[in-house]
Design a protein around this motif. Structure first.
Motif, PDB file in Angstrom:
ATOM      1  N   GLU A  36       7.360  -4.927   1.635  1.00 26.96           N
ATOM      2  CA  GLU A  36       5.931  -4.508   2.757  1.00 26.96           C
ATOM      3  C   GLU A  36       4.927  -4.188   2.040  1.00 26.96           C
ATOM      4  N   VAL A  37       3.847  -4.219   2.765  1.00 28.93           N
ATOM      5  CA  VAL A  37       2.297  -3.871   2.029  1.00 28.93           C
ATOM      6  C   VAL A  37       2.515  -2.487   2.123  1.00 28.93           C
ATOM      7  N   CYS A  38       2.513  -1.591   3.398  1.00 26.27           N
ATOM      8  CA  CYS A  38       1.926  -0.261   3.551  1.00 26.27           C
ATOM      9  C   CYS A  38       3.273   0.386   3.835  1.00 26.27           C
ATOM     10  N   SER A  39       4.239   0.484   3.323  1.00 27.31           N
ATOM     11  CA  SER A  39       5.474   1.195   3.436  1.00 27.31           C
ATOM     12  C   SER A  39       5.278   2.186   2.532  1.00 27.31           C
ATOM     13  N   THR A  40       6.211   3.304   2.837  1.00 31.31           N
ATOM     14  CA  THR A  40       6.096   4.632   2.080  1.00 31.31           C
ATOM     15  C   THR A  40       6.410   4.600   0.564  1.00 31.31           C
ATOM     16  N   THR A  41       7.160   3.491   0.316  1.00 31.73           N
ATOM     17  CA  THR A  41       7.498   3.161  -0.954  1.00 31.73           C
ATOM     18  C   THR A  41       6.429   2.774  -2.030  1.00 31.73           C
ATOM     19  N   HIS A  42       5.319   2.403  -1.246  1.00 32.46           N
ATOM     20  CA  HIS A  42       4.110   2.019  -2.151  1.00 32.46           C
ATOM     21  C   HIS A  42       3.057   3.033  -2.022  1.00 32.46           C
ATOM     22  N   GLY A  43       3.477   4.217  -1.750  1.00 31.74           N
ATOM     23  CA  GLY A  43       2.604   5.493  -1.929  1.00 31.74           C
ATOM     24  C   GLY A  43       1.715   5.388  -1.003  1.00 31.74           C
ATOM     25  N   GLU A  44       1.813   5.203   0.446  1.00 27.06           N
ATOM     26  CA  GLU A  44       0.941   5.533   1.498  1.00 27.06           C
ATOM     27  C   GLU A  44       1.112   6.892   1.888  1.00 27.06           C
ATOM     28  N   PRO A  45      -0.042   7.542   1.705  1.00 30.84           N
ATOM     29  CA  PRO A  45      -0.082   8.902   2.020  1.00 30.84           C
ATOM     30  C   PRO A  45      -0.299   9.468   3.379  1.00 30.84           C
ATOM     31  N   GLU A  46       0.294   8.640   4.398  1.00 34.56           N
ATOM     32  CA  GLU A  46       0.101   9.012   5.636  1.00 34.56           C
ATOM     33  C   GLU A  46       0.982  10.047   5.929  1.00 34.56           C
ATOM     34  N   ARG A  47       0.322  11.063   6.739  1.00 29.34           N
ATOM     35  CA  ARG A  47       1.062  12.220   7.135  1.00 29.34           C
ATOM     36  C   ARG A  47       1.601  12.043   8.624  1.00 29.34           C
ATOM     37  N   GLU A  95      -1.204  -5.901  -2.002  1.00 30.48           N
ATOM     38  CA  GLU A  95      -1.210  -4.567  -2.780  1.00 30.48           C
ATOM     39  C   GLU A  95      -2.642  -4.507  -3.437  1.00 30.48           C
ATOM     40  N   GLU A  96      -3.033  -5.452  -4.147  1.00 32.79           N
ATOM     41  CA  GLU A  96      -4.430  -5.276  -4.671  1.00 32.79           C
ATOM     42  C   GLU A  96      -5.527  -5.055  -3.566  1.00 32.79           C
ATOM     43  N   LEU A  97      -5.473  -5.758  -2.520  1.00 31.00           N
ATOM     44  CA  LEU A  97      -6.343  -5.606  -1.303  1.00 31.00           C
ATOM     45  C   LEU A  97      -6.573  -4.167  -1.083  1.00 31.00           C
ATOM     46  N   ILE A  98      -5.390  -3.447  -0.558  1.00 32.37           N
ATOM     47  CA  ILE A  98      -5.284  -2.179  -0.327  1.00 32.37           C
ATOM     48  C   ILE A  98      -5.925  -1.350  -1.365  1.00 32.37           C
ATOM     49  N   LYS A  99      -5.253  -1.454  -2.587  1.00 28.22           N
ATOM     50  CA  LYS A  99      -5.790  -0.632  -3.875  1.00 28.22           C
ATOM     51  C   LYS A  99      -7.329  -0.654  -3.991  1.00 28.22           C
ATOM     52  N   GLN A 100      -7.887  -1.800  -3.684  1.00 28.74           N
ATOM     53  CA  GLN A 100      -9.450  -2.040  -3.755  1.00 28.74           C
ATOM     54  C   GLN A 100     -10.127  -1.382  -2.469  1.00 28.74           C
ATOM     55  N   MET A 101      -9.452  -1.213  -1.681  1.00 28.83           N
ATOM     56  CA  MET A 101     -10.067  -0.640  -0.577  1.00 28.83           C
ATOM     57  C   MET A 101     -10.072   0.633  -0.653  1.00 28.83           C
ATOM     58  N   ARG A 102      -9.002   1.278  -1.131  1.00 28.58           N
ATOM     59  CA  ARG A 102      -8.763   2.749  -1.181  1.00 28.58           C
ATOM     60  C   ARG A 102      -9.501   3.351  -2.630  1.00 28.58           C
ATOM     61  N   ASN A 103      -9.903   2.668  -3.416  1.00 24.54           N
ATOM     62  CA  ASN A 103     -10.462   3.424  -4.561  1.00 24.54           C
ATOM     63  C   ASN A 103     -11.991   2.762  -4.788  1.00 24.54           C
ATOM     64  N   GLY A 104     -12.377   2.037  -3.725  1.00 25.45           N
ATOM     65  CA  GLY A 104     -13.828   1.858  -3.589  1.00 25.45           C
ATOM     66  C   GLY A 104     -14.263   0.532  -4.635  1.00 25.45           C
ATOM     67  N   SER A 105     -13.268   0.117  -5.049  1.00 24.42           N
ATOM     68  CA  SER A 105     -13.712  -1.168  -5.792  1.00 24.42           C
ATOM     69  C   SER A 105     -14.029  -2.476  -5.231  1.00 24.42           C
ATOM     70  N   TYR A 106     -13.449  -2.627  -3.817  1.00 23.31           N
ATOM     71  CA  TYR A 106     -13.558  -3.982  -3.137  1.00 23.31           C
ATOM     72  C   TYR A 106     -15.082  -4.262  -2.948  1.00 23.31           C
ATOM     73  N   LYS A 107     -15.237  -5.639  -3.438  1.00 24.18           N
ATOM     74  CA  LYS A 107     -16.491  -6.304  -3.099  1.00 24.18           C
ATOM     75  C   LYS A 107     -16.356  -7.344  -2.340  1.00 24.18           C
ATOM     76  N   PRO A 108     -17.368  -7.370  -1.187  1.00 22.20           N
ATOM     77  CA  PRO A 108     -17.397  -8.506  -0.083  1.00 22.20           C
ATOM     78  C   PRO A 108     -18.130  -9.459  -0.763  1.00 22.20           C
ATOM     79  N   GLN A 109     -17.899 -10.928  -0.267  1.00 25.21           N
ATOM     80  CA  GLN A 109     -18.362 -11.919  -0.835  1.00 25.21           C
ATOM     81  C   GLN A 109     -19.634 -12.431   0.040  1.00 25.21           C
TER      82      GLN A 109
END
Length: 464
Positions: free
Chosen positions: A25-36, A88-102
């Motif tokens: 899964e992409v956004c499961s809790t095992t991938h560290g999603e800090p959803e409360r 995983e890389e897409l979500i990581k980039q979105m969360r840390n602010g490194s995502y760059k649109p084309q």
């Protein structure tokens, strides 16, 4: 062992589908999603945007909207497989602010006045990210908008806008100031827009993402042109950003006590006299150009009666029973030109395919304008359209022998079929004669698939 999540087949984050592809899964809790789960509301906005449920919803929306590929050539159908490999890389980039649109791909759409509307087609990946931002952002921003704003908002439509305009007209506001903004979406000031966004959105990563989409550039003629201003039409975020910017106009009009209706960049202000309308037009033009840095098209901006001015393709219509709506003459002419193009007697294609194209145009047009008073107009178009189709069929029969056999198949008596097949009258004349009315009947045309416009209109009109 943790149970699998139940999601629909369209969920790109579905566990069952991921495991079938040898992934997790992409956004499961095992991938560290800090959803409360304790109901705390001070959660970072970017976390909500990248949550599993929000991304799944965004994926479904992008898939349903379809659309063309961006500059990378990736299609909507290929989005699922892309996400499996890169989620995983897409979500990581979105969360840390490194995502760059084309950069967006430039597409120009002809307008009725001969000019062209410039659209920007983002990549499907960028459309997914924009849609995810929009879904969360809309819940925060939309409640702050004016009640007189109707464009691209949940549970609001052009019909709602017209009903508000009708209410103002019936209340005695018999003059309208029709504002026309020149190339609005191409001239929005980025800094001023971001200032408006920052008053509503506090997450710095989200703000950074939005600015990057604004400054992503346009790919045209083999090179990338930087975007110093404007909101590219075609992106998922463009409508809400356009509304945020023009909310300044809404608030100014409300502060002055004006009656108005706005749908995206189409805005009409209602007043009680022509003199008041000219005064308002002058002062609001100054506000738009000095404060919002927009250009008002002075040739098209005018004061007039709502029964003559075009707004969202309509104008108001007065009857003994009260006021209502009718399609503006320009909307009718555009509709007729489209049908005339589709029914050229020289065009190629199977007749059933041609009728399918015609049905798509007529159904969409009547569903939009069905709120209007236009029964006699629809009856006229229905008859004219059938004549156009009969003309196509008669021309395709061409030879006397083919006409004779075709008329015989349509149960025309042998003697009459031979007589009619040898007629020397022109195609358009024959299409309106007893020859084709008795052979290619309205019933036969409907059996082939042609929709009856009168029935379509009656159904659409009764639903409002």
């Amino acid at each position: 062992m943790r149970q699998s999540q139940k999601t629909s087949n369209d969920d790109y984050l579905s566990k069952n589908r991921m495991e079938s592809e040898g992934t997790t899964e992409v956004c499961s809790t095992t991938h560290g999603e800090p959803e409360r789960r304790d109901g705390v509301k001070n959660q970072k906005l970017i976390v909500k945007i990248t949550s599993r449920s929000n991304l799944n919803q965004a994926y479904k929306r992008v898939k349903a909207n379809k659309g063309a590929a961006g500059i990378d050539g990736t299609t909507v159908k290929e989005l699922f497989s892309y996400l499996i490999r890169n989620k995983e890389e897409l979500i990581k980039q979105m969360r840390n602010g490194s995502y760059k649109p084309q950069p967006v791909r430039r597409v120009e759409i002809p307008k009725p006045d001969g000019s062209k509307r410039k659209l920007g087609v983002p990549t499907v990946r960028d459309r997914l990210v924009q849609q995810a931002i929009l879904q969360v952002m809309e819940r925060i921003v939309d409640p702050t908008f004016s009640d007189n704003s109707f464009g691209f908002r949940p549970h609001r439509s052009a019909h709602n806008a017209m009903k508000r305009a009708k209410a103002y007209y019936e209340a005695g506001y018999r003059y309208a100031v029709d504002l026309d903004l020149k190339a609005y979406f191409d001239t929005v000031n980025h800094d001023q827009l971001m200032y408006c966004v920052e008053k509503r959105i506090k997450d710095k990563i989200v703000l950074q993402l939005i600015r990057r989409f604004l400054r992503s550039g346009v790919h045209t003629n083999g090179r990338v042109v930087p975007t110093e201003a404007g909101v590219p039409q075609g992106g998922n975020l463009s409508p809400i950003l356009g509304n945020i910017y023009l909310d300044q106009l809404d608030k100014e009009l409300e502060r002055r006590g004006h009656k108005f209706v706005r749908y995206a960049d189409d805005c009409t202000i209602y007043v009680k006299s022509r003199r008041a309308g000219e005064r308002v037009m002058k002062s609001i033009t100054t506000f738009l150009e000095d404060k919002l840095k927009l250009t008002v098209n002075r040739e098209k901006t005018q004061v007039g009666s709502p029964t003559k001015l075009k707004f969202l393709g309509f104008c108001l219509h007065t009857t003994k029973q009260g006021s209502g709506f009718r399609p503006h003459i320009k909307s009718k002419k555009r509709f007729e030109r489209k049908l005339k193009h589709l029914t050229k007697r020289s065009r190629s294609g199977n007749i059933r395919g041609i009728i399918k194209e015609i049905n798509e145009v007529t159904t969409g047009w009547i569903n939009y304008y069905g709120i209007s008073y236009m029964k006699s107009y629809i009856r006229h178009i229905n008859q004219w359209l059938r004549r156009r189709i009969r003309q196509i069929i008669w021309k395709r029969w061409k030879k006397v022998k083919t006409r004779y056999k075709s008329l015989m198949k349509l149960k025309i008596p042998r003697q009459k079929a031979w007589e009619w097949a040898n007629t020397r009258k022109g195609y358009w004349h024959i299409a309106c004669s007893h020859i084709l009315h008795r052979s290619i009947t309205n019933k036969i045309l409907e059996q082939v698939g042609l929709k009856n416009l009168v029935h379509l209109f009656e159904h659409a009109h009764l639903s409002y």
